[in-house]
Design a protein around this motif. Structure first.
Motif, PDB file in Angstrom:
ATOM      1  N   ASP A  28       0.804  -1.221   0.000  1.00 51.54           N
ATOM      2  CA  ASP A  28       0.000   0.000   0.000  1.00 51.54           C
ATOM      3  C   ASP A  28       0.839   1.275   0.000  1.00 51.54           C
ATOM      4  N   VAL A  29       1.782   1.385   0.921  1.00 55.73           N
ATOM      5  CA  VAL A  29       2.533   2.635   1.088  1.00 55.73           C
ATOM      6  C   VAL A  29       3.398   2.929  -0.128  1.00 55.73           C
ATOM      7  N   VAL A  30       4.157   1.950  -0.589  1.00 54.42           N
ATOM      8  CA  VAL A  30       5.040   2.188  -1.734  1.00 54.42           C
ATOM      9  C   VAL A  30       4.229   2.391  -3.003  1.00 54.42           C
ATOM     10  N   THR A  31       3.088   1.733  -3.132  1.00 53.87           N
ATOM     11  CA  THR A  31       2.207   1.989  -4.282  1.00 53.87           C
ATOM     12  C   THR A  31       1.771   3.447  -4.287  1.00 53.87           C
ATOM     13  N   ARG A  32       1.390   3.967  -3.141  1.00 54.16           N
ATOM     14  CA  ARG A  32       1.024   5.387  -3.063  1.00 54.16           C
ATOM     15  C   ARG A  32       2.198   6.270  -3.498  1.00 54.16           C
ATOM     16  N   LYS A  33       3.383   5.915  -3.026  1.00 54.45           N
ATOM     17  CA  LYS A  33       4.572   6.705  -3.369  1.00 54.45           C
ATOM     18  C   LYS A  33       4.867   6.641  -4.866  1.00 54.45           C
ATOM     19  N   TYR A  34       4.712   5.462  -5.470  1.00 50.12           N
ATOM     20  CA  TYR A  34       4.965   5.358  -6.912  1.00 50.12           C
ATOM     21  C   TYR A  34       3.906   6.117  -7.716  1.00 50.12           C
ATOM     22  N   ILE A  35       2.665   6.075  -7.276  1.00 48.78           N
ATOM     23  CA  ILE A  35       1.623   6.841  -7.973  1.00 48.78           C
ATOM     24  C   ILE A  35       1.918   8.337  -7.854  1.00 48.78           C
ATOM     25  N   ALA A  36       2.323   8.791  -6.671  1.00 49.93           N
ATOM     26  CA  ALA A  36       2.692  10.208  -6.504  1.00 49.93           C
ATOM     27  C   ALA A  36       3.894  10.559  -7.371  1.00 49.93           C
ATOM     28  N   THR A  37       4.843   9.639  -7.482  1.00 49.59           N
ATOM     29  CA  THR A  37       6.034   9.871  -8.313  1.00 49.59           C
ATOM     30  C   THR A  37       5.657   9.976  -9.785  1.00 49.59           C
ATOM     31  N   ILE A  38       4.810   9.079 -10.251  1.00 47.55           N
ATOM     32  CA  ILE A  38       4.356   9.148 -11.646  1.00 47.55           C
ATOM     33  C   ILE A  38       3.628  10.470 -11.884  1.00 47.55           C
ATOM     34  N   ALA A  39       2.779  10.866 -10.952  1.00 45.66           N
ATOM     35  CA  ALA A  39       2.049  12.127 -11.096  1.00 45.66           C
ATOM     36  C   ALA A  39       3.009  13.318 -11.097  1.00 45.66           C
ATOM     37  N   TRP A  40       4.016  13.293 -10.230  1.00 41.82           N
ATOM     38  CA  TRP A  40       4.999  14.394 -10.174  1.00 41.82           C
ATOM     39  C   TRP A  40       5.694  14.559 -11.515  1.00 41.82           C
ATOM     40  N   PHE A  41       6.083  13.446 -12.141  1.00 41.14           N
ATOM     41  CA  PHE A  41       6.817  13.566 -13.398  1.00 41.14           C
ATOM     42  C   PHE A  41       5.922  14.004 -14.555  1.00 41.14           C
ATOM     43  N   SER A  42       4.631  13.887 -14.404  1.00 46.44           N
ATOM     44  CA  SER A  42       3.720  14.508 -15.367  1.00 46.44           C
ATOM     45  C   SER A  42       3.800  16.020 -15.232  1.00 46.44           C
ATOM     46  N   LEU A  43       3.682  16.521 -13.983  1.00 44.62           N
ATOM     47  CA  LEU A  43       3.798  17.954 -13.747  1.00 44.62           C
ATOM     48  C   LEU A  43       5.155  18.463 -14.224  1.00 44.62           C
ATOM     49  N   LEU A  44       6.201  17.740 -13.875  1.00 39.00           N
ATOM     50  CA  LEU A  44       7.544  18.183 -14.254  1.00 39.00           C
ATOM     51  C   LEU A  44       7.707  18.219 -15.775  1.00 39.00           C
ATOM     52  N   SER A  45       7.220  17.206 -16.464  1.00 39.40           N
ATOM     53  CA  SER A  45       7.322  17.188 -17.930  1.00 39.40           C
ATOM     54  C   SER A  45       6.596  18.374 -18.543  1.00 39.40           C
ATOM     55  N   LEU A  46       5.418  18.679 -18.029  1.00 43.76           N
ATOM     56  CA  LEU A  46       4.678  19.836 -18.533  1.00 43.76           C
ATOM     57  C   LEU A  46       5.450  21.129 -18.286  1.00 43.76           C
ATOM     58  N   PHE A  47       6.050  21.263 -17.113  1.00 41.69           N
ATOM     59  CA  PHE A  47       6.851  22.447 -16.780  1.00 41.69           C
ATOM     60  C   PHE A  47       8.076  22.547 -17.692  1.00 41.69           C
ATOM     61  N   LEU A  48       8.793  21.445 -17.840  1.00 42.81           N
ATOM     62  CA  LEU A  48       9.996  21.436 -18.682  1.00 42.81           C
ATOM     63  C   LEU A  48       9.667  21.785 -20.127  1.00 42.81           C
ATOM     64  N   ASN A  49       8.644  21.148 -20.659  1.00 47.60           N
ATOM     65  CA  ASN A  49       8.290  21.373 -22.060  1.00 47.60           C
ATOM     66  C   ASN A  49       7.725  22.769 -22.298  1.00 47.60           C
ATOM     67  N   SER A  50       6.948  23.271 -21.364  1.00 47.58           N
ATOM     68  CA  SER A  50       6.309  24.562 -21.568  1.00 47.58           C
ATOM     69  C   SER A  50       7.264  25.729 -21.367  1.00 47.58           C
ATOM     70  N   THR A  51       8.238  25.581 -20.473  1.00 47.38           N
ATOM     71  CA  THR A  51       9.249  26.625 -20.307  1.00 47.38           C
ATOM     72  C   THR A  51      10.406  26.425 -21.277  1.00 47.38           C
TER      73      THR A  51
END
Length: 191
Positions: free
Chosen positions: A150-173
């Motif tokens: 449960d805990v690490v699954t939550r962390k991996y889902i948060a990590t996947i979500a973070w890299f979506s935000l980061l990719s959008l930031f990197l590409n847009s800037t």
């Protein structure tokens, strides 16, 4: 999919000046070693602590395997066509222990196969979360829970979500690709 090429745009958000970065990051700022993504984060001024805090969390949280994190990052770079993310993390993935064959498999068009099951599962989760459904199927979520708990699954889902935000930031800037070998033996953008 496949590995992202360089930006095909002509307009970008400029990196802040070294003086502006130093005023946000502090006196320890070294322009020759700080990665461009961190410099661009500094340009968000009051948002910098939250952004860098998430970077610290993703790259230092207990339970997250560095190779798993790099699998997620490289898959995000491919699916979301993030050239900076690919360039920086291809070397960090090697530094974390991924092989050239594993890195190549992660950049495959379509479903990832031919590498460790846990890597394939993380790629499948990223593919699903970055798709138009923006979620995980019951099958993938069940597999994550069975594989990581449960805990690490939550962390991996948060990590996947973070890299979506980061990719959008990197590409847009359009954060500039690194022009020198700042990556070295790093496994984190924070050194």
């Amino acid at each position: 999919m496949s590995k992202p090429g360089p930006y095909s745009t002509q307009v970008s958000v400029p990196l802040p000046t070294d003086g502006d970065i130093r005023s946000i990051v502090g006196d320890g700022y070294d322009p020759d070693s700080v990665l461009n993504v961190v410099k661009m984060f500094a340009g968000t001024e009051d948002m910098y602590p939250a952004l860098i805090g998430m970077v610290r969390a993703v790259f230092a949280t207990p339970g997250i395997d560095a190779r798993h994190r790099e699998v997620i990052i490289l898959r995000a770079a491919c699916v979301l066509h993030a050239p900076y993310e690919w360039q920086a993390n291809e070397q960090m993935a090697r530094n974390a222990g991924l092989s050239t064959d594993e890195i190549e498999a992660i950049s495959a068009d379509g479903a990832v196969t031919g590498i460790a099951d846990d890597y394939v599962l993380l790629c499948r989760a990223a593919d699903e979360m970055y798709s138009s459904a923006a979620s995980l199927t019951d099958s993938t979520l069940s597999a994550l829970l069975a594989t990581f708990g449960d805990v690490v699954t939550r962390k991996y889902i948060a990590t996947i979500a973070w890299f979506s935000l980061l990719s959008l930031f990197l590409n847009s800037t359009r954060v500039p690709l690194e022009t020198t070998d700042k990556i070295g033996d790093r496994t984190s953008p924070l050194g």
